[in-house]
Write a protein that holds these residues in place. Sequence first.
Motif, PDB file in Angstrom:
ATOM      1  N   GLU A  87      22.533   3.168  -3.185  1.00 18.10           N
ATOM      2  CA  GLU A  87      23.539   2.570  -2.312  1.00 18.10           C
ATOM      3  C   GLU A  87      24.438   3.637  -1.686  1.00 18.10           C
ATOM      4  OE1 GLU A  87      22.824   1.510  -5.422  1.00 18.10           O
ATOM      5  OE2 GLU A  87      21.862  -0.400  -4.926  1.00 18.10           O
ATOM      6  N   GLU A  88      24.832   4.624  -2.478  1.00 21.20           N
ATOM      7  CA  GLU A  88      25.691   5.697  -1.968  1.00 21.20           C
ATOM      8  C   GLU A  88      24.966   6.544  -0.929  1.00 21.20           C
ATOM      9  OE1 GLU A  88      28.519   6.436  -5.892  1.00 21.20           O
ATOM     10  OE2 GLU A  88      26.589   7.463  -5.747  1.00 21.20           O
ATOM     11  N   LEU A  89      23.714   6.891  -1.220  1.00 20.64           N
ATOM     12  CA  LEU A  89      22.949   7.687  -0.257  1.00 20.64           C
ATOM     13  C   LEU A  89      22.696   6.892   1.014  1.00 20.64           C
ATOM     14  CD1 LEU A  89      21.408  10.153   0.691  1.00 20.64           C
ATOM     15  CD2 LEU A  89      19.423   9.354  -0.640  1.00 20.64           C
ATOM     16  N   ALA A  90      22.343   5.642   0.866  1.00 23.42           N
ATOM     17  CA  ALA A  90      22.095   4.804   2.041  1.00 23.42           C
ATOM     18  C   ALA A  90      23.341   4.717   2.916  1.00 23.42           C
ATOM     19  CB  ALA A  90      21.644   3.406   1.606  1.00 23.42           C
ATOM     20  N   ALA A  91      24.492   4.540   2.296  1.00 19.88           N
ATOM     21  CA  ALA A  91      25.741   4.459   3.058  1.00 19.88           C
ATOM     22  C   ALA A  91      26.037   5.783   3.760  1.00 19.88           C
ATOM     23  CB  ALA A  91      26.895   4.082   2.133  1.00 19.88           C
ATOM     24  N   ALA A  92      25.843   6.890   3.052  1.00 13.16           N
ATOM     25  CA  ALA A  92      26.116   8.207   3.640  1.00 13.16           C
ATOM     26  C   ALA A  92      25.171   8.518   4.797  1.00 13.16           C
ATOM     27  CB  ALA A  92      26.006   9.289   2.570  1.00 13.16           C
ATOM     28  N   ALA A  93      23.939   8.015   4.718  1.00 13.08           N
ATOM     29  CA  ALA A  93      22.952   8.251   5.772  1.00 13.08           C
ATOM     30  C   ALA A  93      22.940   7.134   6.813  1.00 13.08           C
ATOM     31  CB  ALA A  93      21.553   8.395   5.154  1.00 13.08           C
ATOM     32  N   GLU A  94      23.795   6.143   6.623  1.00 15.07           N
ATOM     33  CA  GLU A  94      23.865   4.977   7.507  1.00 15.07           C
ATOM     34  C   GLU A  94      22.525   4.242   7.594  1.00 15.07           C
ATOM     35  OE1 GLU A  94      25.622   6.139  11.251  1.00 15.07           O
ATOM     36  OE2 GLU A  94      27.481   6.777  10.290  1.00 15.07           O
ATOM     37  N   LEU A  95      21.926   4.034   6.412  1.00 14.85           N
ATOM     38  CA  LEU A  95      20.671   3.296   6.289  1.00 14.85           C
ATOM     39  C   LEU A  95      20.897   2.109   5.363  1.00 14.85           C
ATOM     40  CD1 LEU A  95      18.246   6.314   5.712  1.00 14.85           C
ATOM     41  CD2 LEU A  95      18.599   5.066   7.841  1.00 14.85           C
ATOM     42  N   HIS A  96      20.046   1.113   5.461  1.00 12.91           N
ATOM     43  CA  HIS A  96      20.130  -0.047   4.573  1.00 12.91           C
ATOM     44  C   HIS A  96      19.609   0.359   3.196  1.00 12.91           C
ATOM     45  CE1 HIS A  96      19.277  -3.988   2.851  1.00 12.91           C
ATOM     46  NE2 HIS A  96      20.166  -4.463   3.724  1.00 12.91           N
ATOM     47  N   PRO A  97      20.299  -0.034   2.112  1.00 13.16           N
ATOM     48  CA  PRO A  97      19.837   0.332   0.772  1.00 13.16           C
ATOM     49  C   PRO A  97      18.416  -0.150   0.468  1.00 13.16           C
ATOM     50  CG  PRO A  97      22.046  -0.607   0.668  1.00 13.16           C
ATOM     51  CD  PRO A  97      21.559  -0.770   2.089  1.00 13.16           C
ATOM     52  N   GLY A  98      18.061  -1.321   0.963  1.00 10.75           N
ATOM     53  CA  GLY A  98      16.701  -1.829   0.752  1.00 10.75           C
ATOM     54  C   GLY A  98      15.659  -0.952   1.429  1.00 10.75           C
ATOM     55  N   TYR A  99      16.008  -0.464   2.610  1.00 10.57           N
ATOM     56  CA  TYR A  99      15.112   0.447   3.338  1.00 10.57           C
ATOM     57  C   TYR A  99      14.930   1.740   2.548  1.00 10.57           C
ATOM     58  CZ  TYR A  99      13.463   3.749   6.864  1.00 10.57           C
ATOM     59  OH  TYR A  99      12.753   4.711   7.536  1.00 10.57           O
ATOM     60  N   LEU A 100      16.032   2.287   2.025  1.00 11.67           N
ATOM     61  CA  LEU A 100      15.947   3.509   1.237  1.00 11.67           C
ATOM     62  C   LEU A 100      15.051   3.305   0.017  1.00 11.67           C
ATOM     63  CD1 LEU A 100      16.702   6.423   0.657  1.00 11.67           C
ATOM     64  CD2 LEU A 100      18.787   5.584  -0.438  1.00 11.67           C
ATOM     65  N   GLY A 101      15.148   2.150  -0.594  1.00 13.23           N
ATOM     66  CA  GLY A 101      14.281   1.843  -1.737  1.00 13.23           C
ATOM     67  C   GLY A 101      12.814   1.864  -1.369  1.00 13.23           C
ATOM     68  N   THR A 102      12.483   1.311  -0.204  1.00 18.24           N
ATOM     69  CA  THR A 102      11.073   1.315   0.218  1.00 18.24           C
ATOM     70  C   THR A 102      10.603   2.731   0.546  1.00 18.24           C
ATOM     71  OG1 THR A 102      11.580   0.844   2.554  1.00 18.24           O
ATOM     72  CG2 THR A 102      11.154  -1.061   1.111  1.00 18.24           C
TER      73      THR A 102
ATOM     74  N   HIS B 273       0.854  -1.182   0.000  1.00 23.33           N
ATOM     75  CA  HIS B 273       0.000   0.000   0.000  1.00 23.33           C
ATOM     76  C   HIS B 273       0.895   1.239   0.000  1.00 23.33           C
ATOM     77  CE1 HIS B 273      -3.093   2.861   1.007  1.00 23.33           C
ATOM     78  NE2 HIS B 273      -2.367   3.270   2.026  1.00 23.33           N
ATOM     79  N   THR B 274       0.579   2.188  -0.848  1.00 24.19           N
ATOM     80  CA  THR B 274       1.350   3.421  -0.900  1.00 24.19           C
ATOM     81  C   THR B 274       0.432   4.595  -0.590  1.00 24.19           C
ATOM     82  OG1 THR B 274       2.814   2.479  -2.555  1.00 24.19           O
ATOM     83  CG2 THR B 274       2.833   4.858  -2.341  1.00 24.19           C
ATOM     84  N   ASP B 275       0.730   5.305   0.481  1.00 23.45           N
ATOM     85  CA  ASP B 275       0.009   6.507   0.857  1.00 23.45           C
ATOM     86  C   ASP B 275       0.516   7.661  -0.007  1.00 23.45           C
ATOM     87  OD1 ASP B 275      -1.566   8.012   3.132  1.00 23.45           O
ATOM     88  OD2 ASP B 275       0.336   9.080   2.891  1.00 23.45           O
ATOM     89  N   ARG B 276      -0.379   8.587  -0.347  1.00 23.88           N
ATOM     90  CA  ARG B 276      -0.001   9.715  -1.193  1.00 23.88           C
ATOM     91  C   ARG B 276       1.125  10.548  -0.572  1.00 23.88           C
ATOM     92  NH1 ARG B 276      -3.855  14.719  -2.671  1.00 23.88           N
ATOM     93  NH2 ARG B 276      -2.395  15.804  -4.009  1.00 23.88           N
ATOM     94  N   SER B 277       1.055  10.793   0.717  1.00 31.58           N
ATOM     95  CA  SER B 277       2.094  11.573   1.397  1.00 31.58           C
ATOM     96  C   SER B 277       3.426  10.842   1.371  1.00 31.58           C
ATOM     97  CB  SER B 277       1.692  11.851   2.848  1.00 31.58           C
ATOM     98  OG  SER B 277       0.523  12.613   2.903  1.00 31.58           O
ATOM     99  N   LEU B 278       3.405   9.546   1.637  1.00 27.98           N
ATOM    100  CA  LEU B 278       4.637   8.760   1.626  1.00 27.98           C
ATOM    101  C   LEU B 278       5.235   8.695   0.223  1.00 27.98           C
ATOM    102  CD1 LEU B 278       3.662   5.778   3.959  1.00 27.98           C
ATOM    103  CD2 LEU B 278       4.941   7.848   4.549  1.00 27.98           C
ATOM    104  N   ALA B 279       4.364   8.540  -0.777  1.00 26.29           N
ATOM    105  CA  ALA B 279       4.836   8.482  -2.162  1.00 26.29           C
ATOM    106  C   ALA B 279       5.455   9.811  -2.575  1.00 26.29           C
ATOM    107  CB  ALA B 279       3.686   8.111  -3.093  1.00 26.29           C
ATOM    108  N   SER B 280       4.826  10.913  -2.202  1.00 28.11           N
ATOM    109  CA  SER B 280       5.351  12.236  -2.553  1.00 28.11           C
ATOM    110  C   SER B 280       6.688  12.488  -1.873  1.00 28.11           C
ATOM    111  CB  SER B 280       4.354  13.326  -2.159  1.00 28.11           C
ATOM    112  OG  SER B 280       3.169  13.196  -2.898  1.00 28.11           O
ATOM    113  N   PHE B 281       6.791  12.121  -0.604  1.00 28.05           N
ATOM    114  CA  PHE B 281       8.054  12.290   0.106  1.00 28.05           C
ATOM    115  C   PHE B 281       9.142  11.435  -0.543  1.00 28.05           C
ATOM    116  CE2 PHE B 281      11.200  11.081   3.262  1.00 28.05           C
ATOM    117  CZ  PHE B 281      11.624  12.332   3.692  1.00 28.05           C
TER     118      PHE B 281
END
Length: 93
Positions: free
Chosen positions: A29-44, A5-13
């Motif tokens: 991958e580069e952004l995830a590493a710089a933010a110390e987040l998992h790349p899969g999480y960033l994708g979601t 399910h994709t909420d409009r606010s979440l999709a826009s963000f």
Amino acid sequence: MRPKHTDRSLASFGQAVKAYRIAAGMTQEELAAAAELHPGYLGTVERGEKNISLMNIIALSKALGVLPSELMMVLDVVVSKPIVQRKPQNSKP
């Protein structure tokens, strides 16, 4: 498997994060590493599938070199009231 399910606010963000990432010339991958987040999480997040936390918004903004408010500015449009207001049906002129 449950459909995503994709909420409009979440999709826009998520689209805003992706746009800033691309403008910065970074891969997920580069952004995830710089933010110390998992790349899969960033994708979601970019797909609008995750309700991101404030701390992760701050981490992304630092990694992108923008203010958190810049990332969230897109939400002003999504949650704003319509320009034309309807009158209540029971109102008197």
